[in-house]
Design an enzyme around this catalytic site. Structure first.
Site, PDB file in Angstrom:
ATOM      1  N   HIS A 115      10.138   5.067  -2.607  1.00 25.71           N
ATOM      2  CA  HIS A 115       9.298   4.730  -3.764  1.00 25.71           C
ATOM      3  C   HIS A 115       8.549   5.999  -4.147  1.00 25.71           C
ATOM      4  CE1 HIS A 115       7.160   2.212  -6.479  1.00 25.71           C
ATOM      5  NE2 HIS A 115       6.017   2.229  -5.845  1.00 25.71           N
TER       6      HIS A 115
ATOM      7  N   SER B 216       0.840  -1.208   0.000  1.00 28.02           N
ATOM      8  CA  SER B 216       0.000   0.000   0.000  1.00 28.02           C
ATOM      9  C   SER B 216       0.871   1.253   0.000  1.00 28.02           C
ATOM     10  CB  SER B 216      -0.905   0.015   1.232  1.00 28.02           C
ATOM     11  OG  SER B 216      -1.634  -1.192   1.329  1.00 28.02           O
TER      12      SER B 216
HETATM   13  N1  APR Z   1      -9.615  -3.977   4.858  1.00 20.68           N
HETATM   14  C1  APR Z   1      -9.481  -4.805   3.807  1.00 20.68           C
HETATM   15  N2  APR Z   1      -9.485  -4.390   2.539  1.00 20.68           N
HETATM   16  C2  APR Z   1      -9.628  -3.078   2.320  1.00 20.68           C
HETATM   17  C3  APR Z   1      -9.766  -2.146   3.371  1.00 20.68           C
HETATM   18  C4  APR Z   1      -9.752  -2.652   4.691  1.00 20.68           C
HETATM   19  N3  APR Z   1      -9.881  -1.849   5.744  1.00 20.68           N
HETATM   20  N4  APR Z   1      -9.889  -0.911   2.827  1.00 20.68           N
HETATM   21  C5  APR Z   1      -9.827  -1.059   1.493  1.00 20.68           C
HETATM   22  N5  APR Z   1      -9.672  -2.364   1.180  1.00 20.68           N
HETATM   23  C6  APR Z   1      -9.605  -2.979  -0.134  1.00 20.68           C
HETATM   24  C7  APR Z   1     -10.597  -2.379  -1.125  1.00 20.68           C
HETATM   25  O1  APR Z   1     -11.916  -2.838  -0.873  1.00 20.68           O
HETATM   26  C8  APR Z   1     -10.040  -2.848  -2.458  1.00 20.68           C
HETATM   27  O2  APR Z   1     -10.632  -4.063  -2.890  1.00 20.68           O
HETATM   28  O3  APR Z   1      -8.353  -2.771  -0.766  1.00 20.68           O
HETATM   29  C9  APR Z   1      -8.556  -3.061  -2.152  1.00 20.68           C
HETATM   30  C10 APR Z   1      -7.651  -2.144  -2.960  1.00 20.68           C
HETATM   31  O4  APR Z   1      -7.771  -2.523  -4.290  1.00 20.68           O
HETATM   32  P1  APR Z   1      -7.775  -1.497  -5.508  1.00 20.68           P
HETATM   33  O5  APR Z   1      -8.691  -0.373  -5.205  1.00 20.68           O
HETATM   34  O6  APR Z   1      -7.971  -2.295  -6.757  1.00 20.68           O
HETATM   35  O7  APR Z   1      -6.293  -0.899  -5.460  1.00 20.68           O
HETATM   36  P2  APR Z   1      -4.943  -1.591  -6.017  1.00 20.68           P
HETATM   37  O8  APR Z   1      -4.698  -1.127  -7.396  1.00 20.68           O
HETATM   38  O9  APR Z   1      -4.982  -3.036  -5.733  1.00 20.68           O
HETATM   39  O10 APR Z   1      -3.866  -0.863  -5.093  1.00 20.68           O
HETATM   40  C11 APR Z   1      -3.806  -1.145  -3.706  1.00 20.68           C
HETATM   41  O11 APR Z   1      -1.432  -0.892  -3.614  1.00 20.68           O
HETATM   42  O12 APR Z   1       0.029  -0.205  -5.284  1.00 20.68           O
HETATM   43  C12 APR Z   1      -0.681   0.184  -4.136  1.00 20.68           C
HETATM   44  O13 APR Z   1      -1.077   2.550  -4.432  1.00 20.68           O
HETATM   45  C13 APR Z   1      -1.674   1.282  -4.426  1.00 20.68           C
HETATM   46  O14 APR Z   1      -2.231   1.790  -2.155  1.00 20.68           O
HETATM   47  C14 APR Z   1      -2.660   1.115  -3.320  1.00 20.68           C
HETATM   48  C15 APR Z   1      -2.642  -0.404  -3.076  1.00 20.68           C
END
Ligand code: APR
Length: 311
Positions: free
Chosen positions: A175, A119
């Site tokens: 990063h 994240s």
């Molecule tokens: N508990 C569990 N899952 C959560 C929570 C939480 N409290 N809050 C958010 N999520 C989940 C969301 O529901 C979503 O499915 O995290 C997931 C994030 O997925 P995406 O929105 O597709 O984001 P993604 O592209 O996977 O990136 C995630 O990685 O590279 C980094 O900057 C990017 O911070 C971001 C992370």
């Protein structure tokens, strides 16, 4: 499988990481997300692909944490991704709260796990996870350098029209915009790229690497990169699960190495069963060291901003 990896966040990065872990048959996978149905649906879909992909990894999707107990590794991807015009740092407040909460949930159930943080903003989220887990520094590792150096390698291969497998590259630092790609330590079949390209072309590739995440964000428009970030997290997980002791650039909590103290910063480390088994200190030129210290100052700024936040 005799190993278990929990992936928190079943979004783009998390689901892709789960797919790669399963298809490489590295471990059983528990996929956790806050959205009802999504981790269950993706885990089931992946399990239904297993007969064709020929693996026996067991996949579970859940909104709770009990199934994550006794994981060997937890990959944290929960949070919000960037949208065009946003920097990774714009995600600080929202993602700090999410990463703190999920880290507490997994740390209490898997006290021996190694945490791989994905994240963003990455270096700051590593600090949140270290504090929230109270794990030793060897078992809290940030995924950044493997991704940044894979991008640099891909660009080198494109430029020289050679196999990506022949390329090696090193990227240090945070990063973010201050990351420090090291052309001197980047090579094609052992030949430093400084022998193969003009300084101008190298500078262009360095710039593209630094901007690699933003380039994808501006193309996708609704989110950020996920294929390469997932591959990078899985390469780190594989080195730990198989105790391969690969030397990979990762965000590590430094306590004096490279003259940096109490900060997560990207440096070469040895990844094995114990997590970070060694921080490798390479000799830097005055210019490279200045760039690394500048990168460390940017991470320090975010760490200080975190200390002011209530999350
Ligand atoms: N508990 C569990 N899952 C959560 C929570 C939480 N409290 N809050 C958010 N999520 C989940 C969301 O529901 C979503 O499915 O995290 C997931 C994030 O997925 P995406 O929105 O597709 O984001 P993604 O592209 O996977 O990136 C995630 O990685 O590279 C980094 O900057 C990017 O911070 C971001 C992370």
């Amino acid at each position: 499988m005799d190993k278990k990896v929990t992936v928190i966040g079943a979004g783009n990065v998390g689901a892709t990481a789960a797919q790669r872990l399963a298809e490489k048959e590295l471990c059983d996978v528990v996929l956790v997300d806050i959205i009802e149905g999504v981790p269950q649906g993706k885990a089931l879909d992946l399990a239904e692909a297993a007969p064709i992909e020929k693996h026996d990894a067991h996949l579970v999707g859940t909104n709770a944490y009990d199934a994550s107990a006794d994981s060997d590794i937890v990959i944290i991807t929960a949070g919000i991704p960037r949208k065009p015009g946003m920097s990774r740092d714009d995600l600080l407040t929202t993602n700090a709260g999410i990463v703190k909460k999920v880290t507490q949930e997994v740390a209490s159930r898997s006290p021996k796990a190694t945490l791989i943080i994905v994240s963003n903003p990455l270096d700051a989220m590593c600090h949140v996870a270290l504090d929230a887990s109270r794990f030793p520094k060897q078992r809290v590792i940030g995924m950044a350098g493997v991704l940044d150096s894979a991008r640099f390698r891909a660009f080198i291969a494109m430029e020289l029209n050679v196999s990506v497998e022949n390329t090696h590259a090193f990227v240090l630092g945070g990063h973010g915009d201050t990351m420090v790609p090291l052309p001197r330590y980047s090579s094609v079949a052992g030949i430093p790229i400084t022998e193969l390209m003009t300084p101008e072309r190298i500078e262009a590739l360095v710039k593209r690497t630094r901007n690699g995440g933003a380039e994808i964000v501006s193309l996708l428009k609704t989110g950020s990169a996920y294929y390469a970030p997932a591959s990078a997290a899985v390469e780190m997980a594989e080195s730990i699960l198989k105790d391969k002791k690969k030397i990979l650039p990762c965000a590590a909590y430094l306590q004096g190495e490279y003259g940096i103290k109490d900060l997560f910063i990207g440096v070469p480390v040895k990844l094995g069963a114990g997590g970070i088994e060694q921080v490798i200190e390479i000799k830097l030129t005055a210019e490279e060291n200045a760039a690394l210290q500048k990168s460390a100052a940017a991470v320090q700024e975010l760490k200080s901003a975190l200390a002011q936040l209530k999350y």
